[in-house]
Design a protein around this motif. Structure first.
Motif: not given
Length: 558
Positions: A510-529
């Protein structure tokens, strides 16, 4: 394999410090994303206009003007063009090797009848002209006009000469043809192993169906899994998963030698997916001895073991307190003996290894909770911090629901099971037992952490189907009724957490993943909807447009 095993050469860049008198300048970002709704999964600031990435981590999340100031000559700017962006979606329960195998073998998903399976099998044999055992997976008889399991006679009609093994979609049962049964030396006198069933017809003859632990009786005749074959499976699986929009997978029932293979893939720069491994208990002695392990970049992490309490509902292997409504002589099967579970749980608690236990029936879940509670008494502090999980948690007695929160046990659930299973669950369970079935909302309300997965290849494995199932609690045609207990559906914010923030917590990240927060790993999912605003019916019709892991684009379909 030699070329594959060559690691990537790391480079080190030294940067001279700025003089004290010189004002600090903002470093240009490597990546900026804007142009569509961006949802953070952070309650205090659920939506932002832009994000920026530096060194694989989130450097900024806020207004577009703030991101604009971080753009330099080498910054890559991504315009979402109206697509929506989220923290990286994680499938918290999938079988990565099975997903890959589905791509490489006879795929029977979507078969609408036994007759269609026979047709597909016959075509496969004609095309491939196999000399060894034919394997396939994905059939499920619910809704078929034949209203029955596949039988060996079905397979014999399509492939009488070569052994054939076709696994049911849930992975808890298979059908073998006569050639396969003979090759495996299985006949009417073969005893069913503990936790397994060899099904016979009214005439006492084998039907060809082997359920749960009885499936192992044909292992000797399956094609041997070479290192190259396993590598091909994982490559195929990662390609499929990232194209769906998943950035991570909690991979279940993993072989210990596959852990090493995945780690080598990461070393060679081939791990395009973040993988959290739960190793099959019978393979886990090295992990229990060493404790958790991970690659230097954390892309491949192995911290858990997987146990099985019972079977599946569809094949009537899920352990129930009362008989199946449509099979009054059956109550399902406890697959693992309690003394084996006790020993495993004791070792896991001592070594800091997370436990995930498959439990579907009400007796299976209650027994798993009983055994967890018994283990936690050894060291209550470790028990509270262990984050042990029950995988599926499908059919619960209402009285057992609060135990998840009280015991700090994570409910790892797959929303798509509900929209598929409910077409036959009422026949298996009757109306009364559906009150505690697929009870995501009740579990959340009682204080439990609930995480979302797909159980692929049991289900298709698409994140948008899982999200839709969680918020709509309808099948893909829009059908539902009172027996589906619509009060158990989730809000969109709750559903988002299942695949993001809670999924990160369930793997201690939870300190590295799971939210778009400064300092966390840059993991993103983008969807058409836009999952948070679009009409429910349009959600499963969307698709992934962008998958980013550690700031690197691994899938782009904009």
């Amino acid at each position: 394999m030699t070329k594959f095993l060559l690691g990537l050469t790391a480079s080190l860049v030294l940067v001279a410090p700025l003089a004290r008198s010189q004002p600090a300048a903002k470093a240009a970002a490597e990546l900026v994303i804007w142009g569509g709704p961006i949802y953070t999964a952070v309650e205090a600031s659920p939506k932002v206009e832009a994000v920026a990435v530096s060194n694989g981590r989130i450097a900024f999340a806020g207004g577009k003007a703030g991101a604009q100031s971080l753009i330099g000559p080498k910054t890559k700017v991504i315009d979402l063009k109206g697509a929506s962006l989220f923290p990286g979606f994680t499938d918290s329960h999938a079988h990565l090797d099975g997903i890959g195998d589905r791509e490489l073998t006879l795929n029977l998903e979507g078969s609408k009848s036994a007759a269609e399976v026979i047709k597909r099998l016959k075509a496969y044999v004609a095309e491939h002209k196999p000399t060894g055992t034919v394997v396939g997976r994905g059939w499920i008889e619910t809704g078929w006009p034949e209203q029955r399991f596949l039988e060996r006679g079905d397979l014999d009609a399509a492939a009488p000469e070569v052994p054939v093994i076709l696994t049911r979609a849930d992975g808890h049962a298979l059908v073998a043809n006569t050639a396969a049964l003979m090759a495996a030396h299985i006949d009417e006198a073969t005893p069913s192993p503990f936790g397994g069933q060899i099904l016979k017809g009214p005439d006492g003859r084998l039907t060809g169906m082997l359920v749960d632990n009885a499936k192992g009786l044909v292992n000797a005749i399956r094609p041997k899994a070479t290192g190259e074959r396993r590598l091909a499976q994982f490559r195929a699986a990662m390609k499929v998963e990232t194209a769906y929009g998943w950035t991570g997978v909690h991979s279940m029932s993993v072989r210990m030698d596959d852990v090493a293979l995945l780690e080598e893939m990461d070393k060679a720069g081939e791990a395009s997916l973040r993988v959290y491994n739960m190793v099959d208990y019978d393979q886990a002695a090295p992990l229990l001895a060493s404790g958790p392990r991970a690659t230097p970049d954390g892309r491949i992490t192995t911290r858990g073991i997987k146990l099985y309490m019972d079977g599946a509902l569809g094949s009537r292997g899920a352990a129930l307190f009362e008989p199946y409504s449509d099979a009054p002589t059956l109550k399902g099967t406890l697959i693992t003996q309690p003394e084996v579970m006790r020993a495993a749980l004791k070792k896991a608690l001592a070594s800091g290894i997370q436990v995930s236990t498959h439990a579907i029936g009400d007796q299976g879940n209650a027994t798993a909770l009983d055994l967890y509670e018994e283990a936690f008494k050894i060291d209550p502090a470790k028990g509270k911090a262990a984050r042990w999980r029950i995988e599926h948690a499908q059919i619960l007695r209402p009285a057992d629901i609060p135990r998840f929160g009280t015991d700090s046990v994570i409910a790892s659930m797959q929303a798509s099971h509900a929209i598929g299973d409910f077409h036959f669950a009422i026949a298996r369970l009757g109306k009364d037992r559906l009150k505690g079935a697929y009870a995501w909302k009740s579990l959340l309300n009682s204080g439990a952490v609930v995480v979302g997965g797909s159980d692929a290849p049991v289900e298709r494995g698409a994140p948008l189907i899982e999200f839709y199932a969680a918020v709509a609690r309808r099948d893909l045609k829009g059908y539902s009724d009172a027996n589906w207990h619509p009060e158990e559906k989730l809000s969109r914010a709750e559903a988002l957490k299942l695949f993001t923030a809670s999924a990160a917590y369930a793997r201690f990240a939870e300190n590295d993943l799971g939210t778009i927060s400064v300092g966390k790993r840059a993991d993103f999912s983008g969807f058409s909807v836009d999952l948070m605003a679009a009409p429910e019916a349009s959600i499963p019709l969307g698709h992934a447009v962008l998958t980013i892991i550690d700031g690197q684009i691994v899938y782009d379909n904009r």
